[in-house]
Write an enzyme that holds these catalytic residues in place. Sequence first.
Site, PDB file in Angstrom:
ATOM      1  CG  ASP A 213      -1.935   0.995   1.309  1.00 55.85           C
ATOM      2  OD1 ASP A 213      -2.839   0.917   0.469  1.00 55.85           O
ATOM      3  OD2 ASP A 213      -1.883   1.881   2.188  1.00 55.85           O
ATOM      4  CD  GLU A 279      -2.159   2.262  -3.642  1.00 57.95           C
ATOM      5  OE1 GLU A 279      -3.301   2.641  -3.848  1.00 57.95           O
ATOM      6  OE2 GLU A 279      -1.589   2.454  -2.548  1.00 57.95           O
TER       7      GLU A 279
HETATM    8  C1  GLC Z   1      -4.203   2.946  -0.647  1.00 52.99           C
HETATM    9  C2  GLC Z   1      -5.411   2.056  -0.562  1.00 52.99           C
HETATM   10  C3  GLC Z   1      -6.581   2.880  -0.141  1.00 52.99           C
HETATM   11  C4  GLC Z   1      -6.292   3.476   1.222  1.00 52.99           C
HETATM   12  C5  GLC Z   1      -4.974   4.235   1.229  1.00 52.99           C
HETATM   13  C6  GLC Z   1      -4.490   4.494   2.625  1.00 52.99           C
HETATM   14  O1  GLC Z   1      -4.315   3.904  -1.631  1.00 52.99           O
HETATM   15  O2  GLC Z   1      -5.618   1.409  -1.777  1.00 52.99           O
HETATM   16  O3  GLC Z   1      -7.769   2.146  -0.103  1.00 52.99           O
HETATM   17  O4  GLC Z   1      -7.315   4.351   1.586  1.00 52.99           O
HETATM   18  O5  GLC Z   1      -3.960   3.519   0.596  1.00 52.99           O
HETATM   19  O6  GLC Z   1      -4.052   3.306   3.215  1.00 52.99           O
END
Ligand code: GLC
Length: 569
Positions: A213, A279
């Site tokens: 994440d 991500e």
């Molecule tokens: C990422 C996740 C999202 C979350 C954020 C904070 O972007 O995909 O759902 O709100 O991180 O953890």
Amino acid sequence: MTNPHFLDPDWWRHAVVYQVYPRSFADADNDGTGDVRGITEKLPYLADLGVDAVWVSPWYPSPLLDGGYDVADHRDISPDFGTLADADAFIARAHELGIRVIIDLVPNHSSWEHPWFKAALAAPPGSPERDRYLFRDGRGEHGELPPNNWGSIFGGPAWTRTTDPDGTPGQWYLHLFDISQPDWNWANPEVPAMFDDVLRFWFDRGIDGFRVDVADSMAKHPDLPDHVVNPHTGFGSNDKEPGAPHWDHPGVDEIQRRWRAVADAYADTELGGRIFVAEAYLDPIERLVEYVRPDRLHTTFNFDALISEWSAASQRAVIDKTIPAHESVGAPTTWVLGNHDNVRVATRYGKPTTGRDYSVAEPLESAGDPIELGAQLIAMPTDLAIGRRRARAAALLELALPGSAYIYQGEELGLEEVEDIPEHLLQDPAWERSGHRVRGRDGCRVPLPWSGAASPFGFGVDAEPWLPMPAHWAGLTAEAQAADATSMLTLYRTALRLRRERGDFRTDALAFHPLDGGDVLAFTRGDGTLVVVNFGADPVTLPAGEVLLASADLADAKLPSDATVWLAV
Ligand code: GLC
């Protein structure tokens, strides 16, 4: 369907990965919320679909103030979702069925219910407990102003002031996301050491990898300096230009290398080395592919593909820039149409504006803020018939490209964004933090319809699902679609079977075909498969070849508008 590539150490280079959002997948204990046993029960469905891996969004104990991305304990399962024994059973069953398991690692922040954050609040300023997070004194005469001007991604300031045990206002803590998600201090060696243990805890249980994440946010400039103001929010910008103090800051690389070493140490086990997918919404692509150098992470989501508009020129531009950039560091490209943060593809492609046009010069600011993009999209009308038709065509484009592909749960059913969830049921923190300006991401998180004619459509037995399910989903249940040769589910199943069977799809060879140009994208894969996508309004003549699969009816040897065909040539 068996998976011949299950034990291939390079499985992740070509994998089709299915994202499960546990709260909304399947509710085995019938309490209105999905659970781990529900996922296990549906594994045969995923094996039939033909996926190589599942990625499970956070399943940890959490107050669910950001849908589980607020983790209170990284080494357990939320009681709402089950037990560690349920997780073990799920991992074992997935492996039996030839499916790898990826789970979420949330390393930028914890929940405010994490024991270390509670200890930090109970300890005085300057204590070792506080040093695991980013506590600072406020500015202003009495410390009444936040330590810097940074803004939270979900709206409002990125700082919240604490209250000391005697009731007086105390220090502030940093949270780039919700107030309930305090950022870790990665410069404190206890934090990376704790995360090493978390990785090993799950790798030892048989987890095959982690989705990381916000993989670009852990390291911060040590002085936490003010940042240039975003005129829309009045706070320091969250744009990620080179040199930004809070995003893609030097130090992220070292953290990722450390994780890679932990994962590589499993190379000699039966399951082989473990993998990561990052991500990171990061522009330009040259910065992003730094993350997938051989000593860092394995793959990274291709959000340009997700954000791209539905046009031949833009899709071609994304393909042309991402594949060579990834090749330059020896990493496979990924393809992704949706996830739990973005407006569902069937809805997005039915909007008057379907995304960003990558064929025009690329602006340098951040590659996208899904919440902002979602707010813009949700404000526009939707033509779902067109959106679904394009989503079918997009699936056959995505699944034909070299590299690894992601399916967000429900994409294979053609589900749309639920845009009319009553306001009092909205749960995304963006709704409150934006002062009710941004509805947020709940519309793509509505529970899945499995069977039957009325809500909860087999999600649970009869418990009210945590978000309401549209009545017309009766026609979109997995059960209804399994019996329909023309359904989205049948299209996905056939596509995944062909992708597995045809050696062309396991090569990296992609060559554009003379038909390519204008509103058409045409390319060969390997030496025997031709893919044609018609983005234009008029049908195009089909080239010679045996039709393997098409996203729409092919009348008069023509490929109609908004359709894709796979041909054996
Ligand atoms: C990422 C996740 C999202 C979350 C954020 C904070 O972007 O995909 O759902 O709100 O991180 O953890």
